[in-house]
Design a protein around this motif. Structure first.
Motif, mmCIF file in Angstrom:
data_model
loop_
_atom_site.group_PDB
_atom_site.id
_atom_site.type_symbol
_atom_site.label_atom_id
_atom_site.label_comp_id
_atom_site.label_asym_id
_atom_site.label_seq_id
_atom_site.Cartn_x
_atom_site.Cartn_y
_atom_site.Cartn_z
ATOM 1 N N ASP A 1 48.784 34.180 27.820
ATOM 2 C CA ASP A 1 49.671 35.190 27.249
ATOM 3 C C ASP A 1 50.048 36.109 28.406
ATOM 4 O O ASP A 1 50.698 35.676 29.338
ATOM 5 N N LEU A 2 49.607 37.377 28.400
ATOM 6 C CA LEU A 2 49.741 38.175 29.617
ATOM 7 C C LEU A 2 48.746 37.676 30.656
ATOM 8 O O LEU A 2 49.062 37.514 31.833
ATOM 9 N N THR B 1 38.306 29.009 28.947
ATOM 10 C CA THR B 1 39.705 28.890 28.565
ATOM 11 C C THR B 1 39.865 27.774 27.542
ATOM 12 O O THR B 1 38.881 27.175 27.093
ATOM 13 N N GLY B 2 41.115 27.477 27.192
ATOM 14 C CA GLY B 2 41.373 26.382 26.277
ATOM 15 C C GLY B 2 41.128 25.017 26.881
ATOM 16 O O GLY B 2 41.149 24.012 26.162
ATOM 17 N N ALA B 3 40.887 24.952 28.189
ATOM 18 C CA ALA B 3 40.572 23.688 28.861
ATOM 19 C C ALA B 3 39.065 23.643 29.100
ATOM 20 O O ALA B 3 38.528 24.484 29.824
ATOM 21 N N PRO B 4 38.347 22.715 28.504
ATOM 22 C CA PRO B 4 36.881 22.674 28.645
ATOM 23 C C PRO B 4 36.439 22.647 30.109
ATOM 24 O O PRO B 4 37.019 21.946 30.940
ATOM 25 N N GLY B 5 35.411 23.457 30.406
ATOM 26 C CA GLY B 5 34.866 23.495 31.754
ATOM 27 C C GLY B 5 35.630 24.389 32.710
ATOM 28 O O GLY B 5 35.246 24.524 33.874
ATOM 29 N N ILE B 6 36.710 25.021 32.236
ATOM 30 C CA ILE B 6 37.497 25.927 33.070
ATOM 31 C C ILE B 6 37.401 27.329 32.468
ATOM 32 O O ILE B 6 37.692 27.517 31.280
ATOM 33 N N TYR B 7 36.985 28.270 33.269
ATOM 34 C CA TYR B 7 36.709 29.636 32.822
ATOM 35 C C TYR B 7 37.631 30.614 33.562
ATOM 36 O O TYR B 7 38.233 30.282 34.582
ATOM 37 N N ALA B 8 37.715 31.834 33.036
ATOM 38 C CA ALA B 8 38.483 32.882 33.706
ATOM 39 C C ALA B 8 37.749 34.201 33.533
ATOM 40 O O ALA B 8 37.067 34.425 32.526
ATOM 41 N N ALA B 9 37.874 35.086 34.533
ATOM 42 C CA ALA B 9 37.188 36.377 34.483
ATOM 43 C C ALA B 9 37.921 37.378 35.352
ATOM 44 O O ALA B 9 38.606 37.019 36.309
ATOM 45 N N GLY B 10 37.764 38.649 35.013
ATOM 46 C CA GLY B 10 38.370 39.715 35.801
ATOM 47 C C GLY B 10 39.788 40.021 35.364
ATOM 48 O O GLY B 10 40.184 39.786 34.209
ATOM 49 N N ASP B 11 40.582 40.546 36.288
ATOM 50 C CA ASP B 11 41.924 41.043 35.969
ATOM 51 C C ASP B 11 42.873 39.955 35.481
ATOM 52 O O ASP B 11 43.934 40.264 34.939
ATOM 53 N N VAL B 12 42.508 38.708 35.672
ATOM 54 C CA VAL B 12 43.378 37.604 35.262
ATOM 55 C C VAL B 12 43.079 37.152 33.835
ATOM 56 O O VAL B 12 43.849 36.393 33.241
ATOM 57 N N THR C 1 41.833 43.203 19.327
ATOM 58 C CA THR C 1 42.766 42.133 19.646
ATOM 59 C C THR C 1 42.553 41.752 21.107
ATOM 60 O O THR C 1 41.806 42.409 21.827
ATOM 61 N N ARG C 2 43.205 40.688 21.554
ATOM 62 C CA ARG C 2 43.080 40.297 22.959
ATOM 63 C C ARG C 2 43.812 41.303 23.841
ATOM 64 O O ARG C 2 44.863 41.818 23.470
ATOM 65 N N TRP C 3 43.249 41.540 25.026
ATOM 66 C CA TRP C 3 43.835 42.541 25.919
ATOM 67 C C TRP C 3 43.371 42.251 27.342
ATOM 68 O O TRP C 3 42.270 41.717 27.547
ATOM 69 N N VAL C 4 44.196 42.592 28.324
ATOM 70 C CA VAL C 4 43.791 42.524 29.724
ATOM 71 C C VAL C 4 43.375 43.925 30.148
ATOM 72 O O VAL C 4 44.209 44.822 30.250
ATOM 73 N N ASN C 5 42.094 44.129 30.345
ATOM 74 C CA ASN C 5 41.575 45.409 30.831
ATOM 75 C C ASN C 5 41.185 45.221 32.292
ATOM 76 O O ASN C 5 40.067 44.799 32.611
ATOM 77 N N LEU D 1 58.901 56.191 54.637
ATOM 78 C CA LEU D 1 57.802 55.331 54.217
ATOM 79 C C LEU D 1 57.880 55.213 52.705
ATOM 80 O O LEU D 1 58.139 56.199 52.010
ATOM 81 N N VAL D 2 57.690 53.999 52.196
ATOM 82 C CA VAL D 2 57.770 53.750 50.751
ATOM 83 C C VAL D 2 56.526 52.981 50.317
ATOM 84 O O VAL D 2 56.081 52.057 51.007
ATOM 85 N N VAL D 3 55.967 53.373 49.175
ATOM 86 C CA VAL D 3 54.879 52.612 48.552
ATOM 87 C C VAL D 3 55.332 52.215 47.159
ATOM 88 O O VAL D 3 55.733 53.071 46.356
ATOM 89 N N ILE D 4 55.279 50.927 46.877
ATOM 90 C CA ILE D 4 55.626 50.419 45.547
ATOM 91 C C ILE D 4 54.333 50.288 44.753
ATOM 92 O O ILE D 4 53.491 49.439 45.039
ATOM 93 N N GLY D 5 54.181 51.158 43.775
ATOM 94 C CA GLY D 5 52.970 51.165 42.957
ATOM 95 C C GLY D 5 53.308 51.058 41.489
ATOM 96 O O GLY D 5 52.908 51.897 40.678
ATOM 97 N N LYS D 6 54.059 50.032 41.133
ATOM 98 C CA LYS D 6 54.534 49.859 39.756
ATOM 99 C C LYS D 6 53.577 49.031 38.913
ATOM 100 O O LYS D 6 53.975 48.383 37.954
ATOM 101 N N GLY D 7 52.302 49.074 39.266
ATOM 102 C CA GLY D 7 51.317 48.330 38.491
ATOM 103 C C GLY D 7 51.087 46.936 39.023
ATOM 104 O O GLY D 7 51.582 46.557 40.091
ATOM 105 N N VAL D 8 50.340 46.150 38.257
ATOM 106 C CA VAL D 8 49.974 44.798 38.673
ATOM 107 C C VAL D 8 50.195 43.836 37.506
ATOM 108 O O VAL D 8 50.373 44.246 36.359
ATOM 109 N N ARG D 9 50.167 42.568 37.836
ATOM 110 C CA ARG D 9 50.218 41.531 36.805
ATOM 111 C C ARG D 9 49.221 40.440 37.193
ATOM 112 O O ARG D 9 48.994 40.187 38.378
ATOM 113 N N PRO D 10 48.585 39.795 36.205
ATOM 114 C CA PRO D 10 47.593 38.761 36.521
ATOM 115 C C PRO D 10 48.156 37.700 37.460
ATOM 116 O O PRO D 10 49.293 37.249 37.306
#
Length: 412
Positions: free
Chosen positions: A255-256, A266-277, A287-291, A233-242
Motif C-alpha cells: 500500500d504506502l 509479507t504476503g510472500a512466505p519467508g519474506i519479511y519487512a521491518a522499519g520505515d518500509v 488500522t495499518r499505518w507506516v510509523n 543553499l537549499v534543503v529539500i525536506g518534504k518528508g520521506v516515502r518507503p
C-alpha cells in the motif's frame, strides 16, 4: 541444513534483525546488503551533526567488528535492483544474485522528491543520510541565506540546524503551520510563533515552482505565487516515502508501505519487512499505518529476526510518537493527534492563560488513543503507556491532565 538469511538494509531494523537471528541460529548464513558504506549509525541524530553539537563518529551505533563478530557477510554500497520471489534470490548491481531462504526488507525510506525546475543547480540538498549532511556542511562556507522546503521533522531540523550555524533561513511550508503531521493547529500556532520569535523566516502556504542560479549555483527560489526568495543553499525536506521501488508488487502486497502481519511477514512466505518500509497495524488508529520512527524500527527488526529464525513472536502493533524541542519549547505527541470529525472520538483540551501550556487528549470509546503536550511534558510517558496498554479509563478524563496523575488511579 544451514539457512541463508538475506537482509536488505544496514539501518537499525536490519541490524536488530541480524543480531537476533545470530543469537537464535549460530550456523545460518547472514548476508546484509546496504546502499551506504558507513558502519550502522543513528539516523535521527544527523541533524545534531548538522548543527555542530556532535561529530560524525558519535553517530555510529556499532563498532568496526560488528559484521565479523556476528558472522555477517556485508555487501555495502549496493542498491537492490529486484527480488526474484520464485527463484528465492535478491538481484543487485550487475545482475549478481544473492540466494535466500528467508529475506528481510528493511530498506527504510527515501527523501520525497519535489517537482521544480532547476534542481540540477549546485547547493541543493536532501537531508536523509549522513552523506547528505556532509555535503551540506561542505557547501555552507560563504552561504548567507538558506531556503528549506517543508515544515515536517526533516525540514524543521534542517532549518534549526542551519540557523544555529549562523545561516539565515527561510522555511517554506505548504500547510498552515510547522509539523502539521505531528501536532494540531493550536499547537502548531504556538510552535510557529516560537520559531519566528527566534529569527526564523517561516512562510506558510508557500510552494516552490523552481530554482534559479548563477555560475551553476542556486541563487533564488521562485514561488508559485510569483514571489522570490534569495538563497545560496537549499534543503529539500518534504518528508520521506518507503524505499520499495525494487519490490514486485504483484507478488508482495504494497500500500504506502509493504503490508506485514503480526509476525512481520509479507504476503510472500519467508519474506519479511521491518522499519520505515513496513506497514503494520497501528495500536491507536486500529488500522495499518507506516510509523517511520526509530523505536518502532528497533522492535520490528527484533520481531522479524525472531520469526525468521523460527521463534514465533507477535508484534503488538506500532504507535506514532515524537518528542521535539523547539528552542525553549517542548512538544510531545503520540497516537491520534488530529482525529476525524466522524463521531468516534472525544477530545478534551486545557490551556494556560499565559499561552505557554497546551494539553490535548483524544479518546475513542473508553480508551486514550492520542495526546499533544506543549511544555510540561513529564506525563507523556504515562500517557504513551496508557495508549499501548489499551487500559479503560474509569476516572474523570480530565483527571489525566493533573500533574500528579499516575497508574494507581486506574487500578481496581
Amino acid at each position: 541444513m544451514a539457512l541463508d538469511y538475506v537482509i536488505i538494509g544496514n539501518g537499525v531494523a536490519g541490524i536488530q534483525a541480524a543480531e537476533t537471528i545470530r543469537r537464535l541460529d549460530r550456523t545460518g548464513h547472514i548476508t546484509l546488503i546496504g546502499d551506504e558504506t558507513h558502519l550502522p549509525y543513528c539516523r535521527p541524530m544527523i541533524s545534531m551533526a548538522l548543527e555542530g553539537t556532535i561529530d560524525f563518529p558519535a553517530l555510529t551505533i556499532r563498532g568496526p567488528d560488528f559484521y565479523e563478530a556476528n558472522a555477517i557477510t556485508p555487501i555495502l554500497g549496493e542498491r537492490v535492483a529486484a527480488i526474484d520471489v520464485d527463484g528465492r534470490a535478491v538481484i543487485i548491481g550487475g545482475g549478481r544474485r544473492v540466494p535466500f531462504h528467508r529475506l528481510l526488507i528493511a530498506t527504510g525510506a527515501d527523501p520525497r522528491p519535489v517537482a521544480a525546475a532547476g534542481l540540477d543547480l549546485n547547493n541543493i540538498h536532501y537531508m536523509r543520510s549522513q552523506d547528505h549532511v556532509r555535503r551540506m556542511l561542505a557547501s555552507i562556507d560563504g552561504a548567507r541565506r538558506a531556503t528549506v522546503l517543508g515544515g515536517g521533522l526533516v525540514g524543521f531540523k534542517a532549518a534549526c540546524g542551519l540557523l544555529r550555524r549562523g545561516v539565515g533561513v527561510s522555511l517554506l511550508i505548504g500547510s498552515g503551520h510547522p509539523l502539521s503531521m505531528q501536532v494540531d493547529d493550536e499547537a502548531g500556532a504556538m510552535l510557529l510563533a516560537e520559531l519566528r520569535r527566534r529569527g526564523l523566516d517561516v512562510r506558510v502556504g508557500a510552494a516552490v515552482a523552481g530554482f534559479e542560479g548563477e555560475n551553476g549555483r542556486v541563487r533564488s527560489a521562485a514561488l508559485k505565487d510569483g514571489g522570490r526568495v534569495d538563497c545560496d543553499l537549499v534543503v529539500i525536506g518534504k518528508g520521506v516515502r518507503p524505499a520499495l521501488d525494487f519490490v514486485p508488487r504483484d507478488r508482495i502486497p504494497v500500500d504506502l508501505g509493504i503490508l506485514v502481519d503480526a509476525r512481520m511477514e509479507t504476503g510472500a512466505p519467508g519474506i519479511y519487512a521491518a522499519g520505515d518500509v513496513a506497514e503494520a497495524e497501528d495500536i491507536a488508529r486500529r488500522t495499518r499505518w507506516v510509523n517511520a520512527i526509530w523505536p518502532e524500527a528497533v522492535e520490528q527488526g527484533r520481531v522479524a529476526g525472531m520469526n525468521m529464525a523460527g521463534r514465533q513472536v507477535a508484534y503488538p502493533g506500532s504507535l506514532s510518537r515524537n518528542v521535539i524541542r523547539v528552542f525553549d519549547m517542548d512538544a510531545m505527541t503520540a497516537g491520534v493527534v488530529t482525529p476525524d470529525d466522524d463521531g468516534l472520538y472525544e477530545v478534551i483540551r486545557e490551556r494556560d492563560a499565559g499561552g505557554r501550556l497546551y494539553r490535548k487528549l483524544v479518546f475513542r470509546e473508553d480508551r486514550l488513543v492520542g495526546f499533544t503536550l506543549i511544555n510540561r511534558i513529564e506525563q507523556g510517558g504515562v500517557m504513551t503507556a496508557l495508549i499501548r496498554s489499551r487500559l479503560p479509563i474509569r476516572v474523570s478524563r480530565r483527571r489525566l491532565l493533573a500533574p500528579d496523575f499516575n497508574w494507581s488511579l486506574l487500578l481496581p
